[in-house]
Design a protein around this motif. Structure first.
Motif, PDB file in Angstrom:
ATOM      1  N   VAL A  40       0.841  -1.198   0.000  1.00  0.00           N
ATOM      2  CA  VAL A  40       0.000   0.000   0.000  1.00  0.00           C
ATOM      3  C   VAL A  40       0.877   1.250   0.000  1.00  0.00           C
ATOM      4  CG1 VAL A  40      -1.662   1.330   1.372  1.00  0.00           C
ATOM      5  CG2 VAL A  40      -1.992  -1.126   1.026  1.00  0.00           C
ATOM      6  N   ARG A  43       1.896   1.788  -3.481  1.00  0.00           N
ATOM      7  CA  ARG A  43       0.744   2.263  -4.262  1.00  0.00           C
ATOM      8  C   ARG A  43       0.486   3.744  -4.042  1.00  0.00           C
ATOM      9  NH1 ARG A  43      -2.862   4.405  -6.430  1.00  0.00           N
ATOM     10  NH2 ARG A  43      -4.814   3.576  -7.200  1.00  0.00           N
ATOM     11  N   GLU A  44       0.601   4.181  -2.800  1.00  0.00           N
ATOM     12  CA  GLU A  44       0.298   5.566  -2.459  1.00  0.00           C
ATOM     13  C   GLU A  44       1.501   6.503  -2.578  1.00  0.00           C
ATOM     14  OE1 GLU A  44      -2.769   6.711  -1.825  1.00  0.00           O
ATOM     15  OE2 GLU A  44      -3.507   4.689  -2.230  1.00  0.00           O
ATOM     16  N   ASP A  70      10.488   3.429  -9.427  1.00  0.00           N
ATOM     17  CA  ASP A  70       9.382   2.466  -9.503  1.00  0.00           C
ATOM     18  C   ASP A  70       9.832   1.154 -10.149  1.00  0.00           C
ATOM     19  OD1 ASP A  70       7.502   4.051  -8.223  1.00  0.00           O
ATOM     20  OD2 ASP A  70       6.830   4.986 -10.083  1.00  0.00           O
ATOM     21  N   LEU A 116       1.666  -7.739  -5.127  1.00  0.00           N
ATOM     22  CA  LEU A 116       1.043  -6.409  -5.090  1.00  0.00           C
ATOM     23  C   LEU A 116       2.053  -5.310  -5.373  1.00  0.00           C
ATOM     24  CD1 LEU A 116      -1.400  -6.811  -2.085  1.00  0.00           C
ATOM     25  CD2 LEU A 116      -1.949  -6.703  -4.518  1.00  0.00           C
ATOM     26  N   PHE A 120       1.533  -2.700  -8.331  1.00  0.00           N
ATOM     27  CA  PHE A 120       1.439  -1.271  -8.041  1.00  0.00           C
ATOM     28  C   PHE A 120       2.576  -0.487  -8.693  1.00  0.00           C
ATOM     29  CE2 PHE A 120      -0.973  -2.341  -3.901  1.00  0.00           C
ATOM     30  CZ  PHE A 120      -2.164  -2.453  -4.607  1.00  0.00           C
ATOM     31  N   SER A 121       3.763  -1.068  -8.787  1.00  0.00           N
ATOM     32  CA  SER A 121       4.870  -0.399  -9.469  1.00  0.00           C
ATOM     33  C   SER A 121       4.577  -0.264 -10.960  1.00  0.00           C
ATOM     34  CB  SER A 121       6.174  -1.172  -9.261  1.00  0.00           C
ATOM     35  OG  SER A 121       6.540  -1.166  -7.910  1.00  0.00           O
ATOM     36  N   GLU A 123       1.617  -0.186 -12.259  1.00  0.00           N
ATOM     37  CA  GLU A 123       0.552   0.813 -12.375  1.00  0.00           C
ATOM     38  C   GLU A 123       1.114   2.225 -12.331  1.00  0.00           C
ATOM     39  OE1 GLU A 123      -3.416   2.427 -10.048  1.00  0.00           O
ATOM     40  OE2 GLU A 123      -1.819   1.405  -8.936  1.00  0.00           O
ATOM     41  N   ARG A 124       2.038   2.470 -11.415  1.00  0.00           N
ATOM     42  CA  ARG A 124       2.631   3.810 -11.309  1.00  0.00           C
ATOM     43  C   ARG A 124       3.404   4.165 -12.586  1.00  0.00           C
ATOM     44  NH1 ARG A 124       3.096   6.422  -6.641  1.00  0.00           N
ATOM     45  NH2 ARG A 124       5.211   7.118  -7.065  1.00  0.00           N
ATOM     46  N   THR A 134       0.480  10.152 -10.111  1.00  0.00           N
ATOM     47  CA  THR A 134       0.830   8.844  -9.551  1.00  0.00           C
ATOM     48  C   THR A 134       0.899   8.830  -8.040  1.00  0.00           C
ATOM     49  OG1 THR A 134       3.161   9.357  -9.765  1.00  0.00           O
ATOM     50  CG2 THR A 134       2.139   8.153 -11.565  1.00  0.00           C
TER      51      THR A 134
END
Length: 144
Positions: A40, A43-44, A70, A116, A120-121, A123-124, A134
């Motif tokens: 998380v 992700r954030e 990332d 995850l 998430f990486s 996705e960024r 991002t």
């Protein structure tokens, strides 16, 4: 986890008995908290970074540096998947004495967190390539 520990304290100090499985179960749950929390954080955009240089470089270089970061974090997540899976496979035949389950369950949080983190990486990286924001904190986007 809190309920398990509270039950253990109650059983030990009030009933003068002990529940043997609460401590290892709580440690296993803590592993999930740690690795899911790390994902998380990725992700954030709250993961650790050394951003002193980012204050003096142009926006395009900042975006490149964030992308490199990332990609490295995604590589670390892949390593978590790979080596966590190896650890789980090597301990799958062992039985955790107090829980009576496979020793692989101790390492599944590493694999889950790694999956995850990789997602998430990616996705960024994809959001940055599309010009979308991002992170809620600490990252600037190109202003054209």
């Amino acid at each position: 986890m809190t309920v398990f520990i509270a039950a253990q304290v109650f059983w030990r100090y009030v009933l003068n008995d002990s529940i043997q499985w609460t401590e290892p179960a709580s440690v296993m749950i803590m592993g999930w908290f740690i690795f899911l929390g790390a994902a998380v954080g990725i992700r954030e955009g709250y993961h650790l970074s050394f951003d002193v240089v980012l204050y003096v470089v142009p926006d395009r270089i900042k975006l490149l540096m964030h992308s490199i970061s990332d990609a490295v974090v995604g590589g670390f997540g892949f390593g978590m998947i790979w080596f966590g899976w190896e650890l789980a496979a090597k301990t799958a035949g062992n039985k955790l004495p107090s829980l009576g389950i496979s020793g692989a369950f101790d390492f599944i949080p590493i694999v889950g967190g790694g999956v995850l983190i990789v997602l998430f990486s990616l996705e960024r990286l994809a959001r940055r390539a599309a010009g979308l924001p991002t992170a809620r904190f600490g990252e600037t986007e190109l202003e054209d």
